[in-house]
Design a protein around this motif. Structure first.
Motif, PDB file in Angstrom:
ATOM      1  N   PRO A   1      37.571  91.052 -21.104  1.00  0.00           N
ATOM      2  CA  PRO A   1      38.467  90.106 -20.849  1.00  0.00           C
ATOM      3  C   PRO A   1      37.938  88.667 -21.466  1.00  0.00           C
ATOM      4  CG  PRO A   1      37.477  90.739 -18.659  1.00  0.00           C
ATOM      5  CD  PRO A   1      36.862  91.515 -19.672  1.00  0.00           C
ATOM      6  N   HIS A   2      38.850  87.710 -21.890  1.00  0.00           N
ATOM      7  CA  HIS A   2      38.346  86.583 -22.620  1.00  0.00           C
ATOM      8  C   HIS A   2      38.960  85.373 -21.602  1.00  0.00           C
ATOM      9  CE1 HIS A   2      36.751  88.277 -25.978  1.00  0.00           C
ATOM     10  NE2 HIS A   2      37.739  89.209 -26.073  1.00  0.00           N
ATOM     11  N   ALA A   3      38.501  84.276 -21.455  1.00  0.00           N
ATOM     12  CA  ALA A   3      38.870  83.220 -20.974  1.00  0.00           C
ATOM     13  C   ALA A   3      39.885  82.416 -21.576  1.00  0.00           C
ATOM     14  CB  ALA A   3      37.879  82.167 -20.538  1.00  0.00           C
ATOM     15  N   ALA A   4      40.914  81.962 -21.109  1.00  0.00           N
ATOM     16  CA  ALA A   4      42.138  81.206 -21.634  1.00  0.00           C
ATOM     17  C   ALA A   4      42.407  79.943 -20.883  1.00  0.00           C
ATOM     18  CB  ALA A   4      43.454  82.054 -21.691  1.00  0.00           C
ATOM     19  N   LEU A   5      42.608  79.099 -21.553  1.00  0.00           N
ATOM     20  CA  LEU A   5      43.031  77.778 -21.108  1.00  0.00           C
ATOM     21  C   LEU A   5      44.398  77.424 -21.658  1.00  0.00           C
ATOM     22  CD1 LEU A   5      41.877  75.082 -19.641  1.00  0.00           C
ATOM     23  CD2 LEU A   5      41.041  74.206 -21.939  1.00  0.00           C
ATOM     24  N   ALA A   6      45.134  76.751 -20.711  1.00  0.00           N
ATOM     25  CA  ALA A   6      46.509  76.480 -20.976  1.00  0.00           C
ATOM     26  C   ALA A   6      46.840  74.877 -20.685  1.00  0.00           C
ATOM     27  CB  ALA A   6      47.563  77.158 -20.404  1.00  0.00           C
ATOM     28  N   VAL A   7      47.498  74.410 -21.657  1.00  0.00           N
ATOM     29  CA  VAL A   7      47.641  73.025 -21.520  1.00  0.00           C
ATOM     30  C   VAL A   7      49.264  72.908 -21.807  1.00  0.00           C
ATOM     31  CG1 VAL A   7      47.159  70.816 -22.497  1.00  0.00           C
ATOM     32  CG2 VAL A   7      45.312  72.293 -22.722  1.00  0.00           C
ATOM     33  N   ALA A   8      49.774  72.134 -20.568  1.00  0.00           N
ATOM     34  CA  ALA A   8      51.069  71.710 -20.580  1.00  0.00           C
ATOM     35  C   ALA A   8      51.646  70.632 -21.173  1.00  0.00           C
ATOM     36  CB  ALA A   8      51.594  71.918 -19.316  1.00  0.00           C
ATOM     37  N   TRP A  35      41.413  65.986 -26.785  1.00  0.00           N
ATOM     38  CA  TRP A  35      40.165  66.276 -26.569  1.00  0.00           C
ATOM     39  C   TRP A  35      39.875  67.804 -27.172  1.00  0.00           C
ATOM     40  CZ3 TRP A  35      40.626  71.184 -24.221  1.00  0.00           C
ATOM     41  CH2 TRP A  35      41.679  71.217 -23.398  1.00  0.00           C
ATOM     42  N   ALA A  36      41.070  68.545 -27.387  1.00  0.00           N
ATOM     43  CA  ALA A  36      40.480  69.833 -28.032  1.00  0.00           C
ATOM     44  C   ALA A  36      40.014  69.447 -29.564  1.00  0.00           C
ATOM     45  CB  ALA A  36      41.677  70.612 -28.366  1.00  0.00           C
ATOM     46  N   ALA A  37      40.580  68.682 -30.046  1.00  0.00           N
ATOM     47  CA  ALA A  37      40.088  68.266 -31.495  1.00  0.00           C
ATOM     48  C   ALA A  37      38.712  67.548 -31.317  1.00  0.00           C
ATOM     49  CB  ALA A  37      40.903  67.220 -32.153  1.00  0.00           C
ATOM     50  N   ALA A  38      38.533  66.843 -30.419  1.00  0.00           N
ATOM     51  CA  ALA A  38      37.097  66.325 -30.059  1.00  0.00           C
ATOM     52  C   ALA A  38      36.031  67.257 -29.788  1.00  0.00           C
ATOM     53  CB  ALA A  38      37.138  65.200 -29.037  1.00  0.00           C
ATOM     54  N   PHE A  39      36.349  68.230 -29.051  1.00  0.00           N
ATOM     55  CA  PHE A  39      35.679  69.215 -28.714  1.00  0.00           C
ATOM     56  C   PHE A  39      35.121  70.073 -29.964  1.00  0.00           C
ATOM     57  CE2 PHE A  39      34.681  73.731 -27.115  1.00  0.00           C
ATOM     58  CZ  PHE A  39      33.694  73.486 -26.265  1.00  0.00           C
ATOM     59  N   ASP A  66      29.072  76.986 -24.560  1.00  0.00           N
ATOM     60  CA  ASP A  66      27.920  77.032 -25.320  1.00  0.00           C
ATOM     61  C   ASP A  66      28.489  78.312 -26.496  1.00  0.00           C
ATOM     62  OD1 ASP A  66      27.571  79.438 -24.235  1.00  0.00           O
ATOM     63  OD2 ASP A  66      25.916  78.775 -22.850  1.00  0.00           O
ATOM     64  N   ASP A  67      27.423  77.972 -27.566  1.00  0.00           N
ATOM     65  CA  ASP A  67      27.936  79.125 -28.651  1.00  0.00           C
ATOM     66  C   ASP A  67      29.434  78.931 -29.267  1.00  0.00           C
ATOM     67  OD1 ASP A  67      25.246  80.058 -28.584  1.00  0.00           O
ATOM     68  OD2 ASP A  67      25.837  81.607 -27.095  1.00  0.00           O
ATOM     69  N   GLY A  68      29.703  77.940 -29.140  1.00  0.00           N
ATOM     70  CA  GLY A  68      31.045  77.302 -29.805  1.00  0.00           C
ATOM     71  C   GLY A  68      31.921  78.087 -28.961  1.00  0.00           C
ATOM     72  N   GLN A  69      32.152  78.350 -27.563  1.00  0.00           N
ATOM     73  CA  GLN A  69      33.025  78.796 -26.613  1.00  0.00           C
ATOM     74  C   GLN A  69      33.275  77.907 -25.415  1.00  0.00           C
ATOM     75  OE1 GLN A  69      34.805  81.824 -27.231  1.00  0.00           O
ATOM     76  NE2 GLN A  69      33.834  81.975 -28.830  1.00  0.00           N
ATOM     77  N   LEU A  70      34.195  77.740 -25.115  1.00  0.00           N
ATOM     78  CA  LEU A  70      34.584  76.926 -24.013  1.00  0.00           C
ATOM     79  C   LEU A  70      34.894  77.629 -22.857  1.00  0.00           C
ATOM     80  CD1 LEU A  70      35.635  74.064 -23.020  1.00  0.00           C
ATOM     81  CD2 LEU A  70      37.971  74.687 -23.517  1.00  0.00           C
ATOM     82  N   HIS A  71      34.016  77.371 -21.874  1.00  0.00           N
ATOM     83  CA  HIS A  71      34.022  78.057 -20.614  1.00  0.00           C
ATOM     84  C   HIS A  71      34.541  77.190 -19.331  1.00  0.00           C
ATOM     85  CE1 HIS A  71      31.503  81.140 -22.464  1.00  0.00           C
ATOM     86  NE2 HIS A  71      30.576  80.118 -23.043  1.00  0.00           N
ATOM     87  N   THR A  72      34.586  76.172 -19.367  1.00  0.00           N
ATOM     88  CA  THR A  72      35.123  75.401 -18.288  1.00  0.00           C
ATOM     89  C   THR A  72      35.819  73.912 -18.637  1.00  0.00           C
ATOM     90  OG1 THR A  72      34.524  74.270 -16.047  1.00  0.00           O
ATOM     91  CG2 THR A  72      32.945  74.105 -17.700  1.00  0.00           C
TER      92      THR A  72
END
Length: 129
Positions: A1-8, A35-39, A66-72
C-alpha cells in the motif's frame, strides 16, 4: 500500500480558475496547492531535507518525508504566529527525529522574488528551523 494525500478545492473556485484559463487560451494540466510546488522544489534544491514548513498568506503547512516521498502533512489555518510556528516545527522535528539541519522553512508570497532565493511563483527558502 502507498500513502495518499488528498487536497480539496471549492467547486466554485475550480470553475473560476478553469474559466480564466479558457479565457486566456490555456489548458490546465493539474491544480495543486502552492505548498506542493514548494515541497517539490525543496526536494530538488535541498537533498537532505526531511521536514518542510511552508508559510502561506493564510496557513502553515508542515510536510515531512525522506527519499523524495511525502509521509506526513499537517496544515494550520489560520497561520500561527512566528513564535507558535517555530514551536510547532520544533515539536514535529523532535517527534520525527529530524535534525534542525534537515528542516527547510519556505515562505510563499504572491509576486515576491529575492535575488537567487526564489522561484517564479514567489517561494523564498529560509535556513533551518
Amino acid at each position: 500500500p502507498h500513502a495518499a494525500l488528498a487536497v480539496a478545492i471549492d467547486p466554485l473556485m475550480q470553475q473560476m480558475i478553469e474559466a480564466a484559463a479558457r479565457e486566456h487560451g490555456l489548458t490546465l494540466q493539474s491544480l495543486r496547492p502552492w505548498w506542493a510546488a514548494a515541497f517539490n522544489q525543496v526536494l530538488v534544491a535541498e537533498k537532505g531535507a526531511r521536514l518542510v514548513a511552508v508559510a502561506d498568506s493564510d496557513a502553515l503547512t508542515l510536510l515531512g518525508g525522506d527519499d523524495g516521498q511525502l509521509h506526513t502533512a499537517s496544515a494550520y489555518v489560520p497561520r500561527p504566529s512566528d513564535e507558535q510556528a517555530g514551536q510547532s516545527i520544533a515539536r514535529l522535528a523532535l517527534t520525527a527525529g529530524v535534525d534542525g539541519a534537515q528542516v527547510v522553512r519556505v515562505r510563499l508570497a504572491r509576486g515576491e522574488m529575492e535575488a537567487g532565493q526564489g522561484v517564479p511563483f514567489g517561494m523564498v527558502m529560509e535556513e533551518g528551523a
